[in-house]
Design a protein around this motif. Structure first.
Motif, PDB file in Angstrom:
ATOM      1  N   LEU A 141       0.756  -1.471   0.039  1.00  0.00           N
ATOM      2  CA  LEU A 141       0.380  -0.071  -0.127  1.00  0.00           C
ATOM      3  C   LEU A 141       1.189   1.236   0.557  1.00  0.00           C
ATOM      4  O   LEU A 141       1.527   1.359   0.685  1.00  0.00           O
ATOM      5  CB  LEU A 141      -0.749  -0.067   1.518  1.00  0.00           C
ATOM      6  N   PRO A 142       0.391   2.616  -0.430  1.00  0.00           N
ATOM      7  CA  PRO A 142       0.754   3.786  -0.241  1.00  0.00           C
ATOM      8  C   PRO A 142       1.654   3.511   0.991  1.00  0.00           C
ATOM      9  O   PRO A 142       2.501   4.287   0.487  1.00  0.00           O
ATOM     10  CB  PRO A 142       0.372   4.716  -0.790  1.00  0.00           C
ATOM     11  N   ALA A 143       0.838   3.824   2.460  1.00  0.00           N
ATOM     12  CA  ALA A 143       1.376   4.291   3.480  1.00  0.00           C
ATOM     13  C   ALA A 143       2.418   2.808   4.069  1.00  0.00           C
ATOM     14  O   ALA A 143       2.977   3.429   4.870  1.00  0.00           O
ATOM     15  CB  ALA A 143       0.047   3.813   4.486  1.00  0.00           C
ATOM     16  N   MET A 144       2.754   2.215   3.023  1.00  0.00           N
ATOM     17  CA  MET A 144       3.783   0.721   3.632  1.00  0.00           C
ATOM     18  C   MET A 144       4.868   1.434   2.314  1.00  0.00           C
ATOM     19  O   MET A 144       5.445   2.148   2.536  1.00  0.00           O
ATOM     20  CB  MET A 144       2.780  -0.160   3.546  1.00  0.00           C
ATOM     21  N   ASP A 145       5.270   0.403   1.778  1.00  0.00           N
ATOM     22  CA  ASP A 145       6.209   0.284   0.212  1.00  0.00           C
ATOM     23  C   ASP A 145       5.567   0.556  -0.667  1.00  0.00           C
ATOM     24  O   ASP A 145       6.607   0.755  -1.305  1.00  0.00           O
ATOM     25  CB  ASP A 145       6.610  -0.998   0.005  1.00  0.00           C
ATOM     26  N   ASP A 146       4.709   1.247  -0.653  1.00  0.00           N
ATOM     27  CA  ASP A 146       3.482   1.785  -2.463  1.00  0.00           C
ATOM     28  C   ASP A 146       4.258   1.358  -3.412  1.00  0.00           C
ATOM     29  O   ASP A 146       5.325   2.192  -4.567  1.00  0.00           O
ATOM     30  CB  ASP A 146       4.403   3.741  -1.395  1.00  0.00           C
TER      31      ASP A 146
END
Length: 291
Positions: free
Chosen positions: A85-90
């Motif tokens: 997810l963008p909030a993690m590794d994107d």
């Protein structure tokens, strides 16, 4: 090299999970499709392989191990959906395919990950082992996947981005983020077999070493691999400014470390009074793979 056995177990757990997902009452079709996308779209199935290999070493039939193998792969799949997810590794690419939030949308990807996490424990609850074993399996999997394991490791990894960390700190991150679920896979097979405490301790040492070696080799592949083979962008760790073993140790020393870890893992197996040939071959495969 246990490639044939890995492929056989890949097919077995894929078939099991496909049937299990198909039996869910579909309330929202897109979410169900996203769960299928995250769970069934490729993958090495290393954690299910370990469940099967350990259980069978003790004489447990594969049919008695399907639920545990499917459960740990469901946890792994949920973690990958959320990691991308963008909030993690994107990340936009996983296993050579668009990631779940790219294929669908972010909200659906979050819910698909959440659903696969709970699906894992549903599978454990339906496992053919007795109630005591099922409870121990649930405790093992929840600890390995939560704050004391994978999630805690991911939090440490995110906190370390754009920072210089020590080798000890990097090992702590990966023993939790990657190693905890690999240890859980081995432990689930041992629980299903009612293995003794002594045997489980030896297997845990094996699992800790291969778990760390797996991550060291992943870091190495990020340097020397290629995007098409890896199924994800080559050099993504460097691009994200993450600390890695090659960055801290140098490529050659990182490769030496992976080999040392595998030798330690094999030494633990050799202390077991069982035929551990397959697990020893798997340990060597970990640092020979190209993806």
């Amino acid at each position: 090299m246990p490639v044939v056995q890995i492929q056989q177990n890949q097919q077995r757990v894929n078939d099991f999970l496909s049937v299990a997902l198909s039996q869910i009452t579909i309330n929202e079709p897109q979410l169900h499709q996203a769960m299928n996308h995250g769970l069934l779209l490729g993958g090495k199935r290393i954690r299910p392989f370990l469940v099967y290999a350990v259980g069978e070493m003790f004489g447990v039939e594969k049919s008695q191990l399907d639920n545990a193998a499917g459960a740990i792969e469901s946890i792994h799949a949920y973690s990958l959906i959320h990691d991308d997810l963008p909030a993690m590794d994107d990340d936009a690419l996983r296993r050579g395919q668009p990631t779940c939030h790219i294929t669908f949308d972010e909200a659906t990807a979050i819910l698909a990950g959440d659903s696969l996490q709970t699906f894992a424990f549903e599978l454990i609850g339906q496992a053919p082992q007795n109630a005591e074993q099922r409870l121990e399996m649930m405790q093992c999997l929840s600890k390995a996947s939560g704050y004391q394991g994978m999630c805690g490791g991911q939090a440490l990894d995110l906190a370390a981005t754009n920072k210089q960390v020590s080798l000890a700190q990097l090992e702590q991150i990966h023993r939790l983020k990657t190693g905890a679920l690999i240890c859980a896979a081995v432990e689930l097979g041992a629980i299903a077999a009612n293995a003794s405490r002594t045997h489980r301790e030896l297997l845990n040492t094996f699992a800790q070493n291969i778990g760390l070696a797996f991550q060291v080799h992943d870091d190495i592949l990020d340097v020397i691999g290629d995007t098409e083979t890896l199924g994800k962008p080559q050099g993504s760790d460097e691009a994200a400014n993450k600390s890695t073993y090659p960055a801290l140790l140098g490529l050659e020393s990182a490769q030496d470390k992976a080999k040392q870890l595998i030798e330690q893992a094999i030494s633990s197996l050799q202390a077991l009074p069982f035929d551990s040939t397959l697990l020893q071959a798997f340990a060597r495969y970990i640092i020979a793979r190209n993806q």
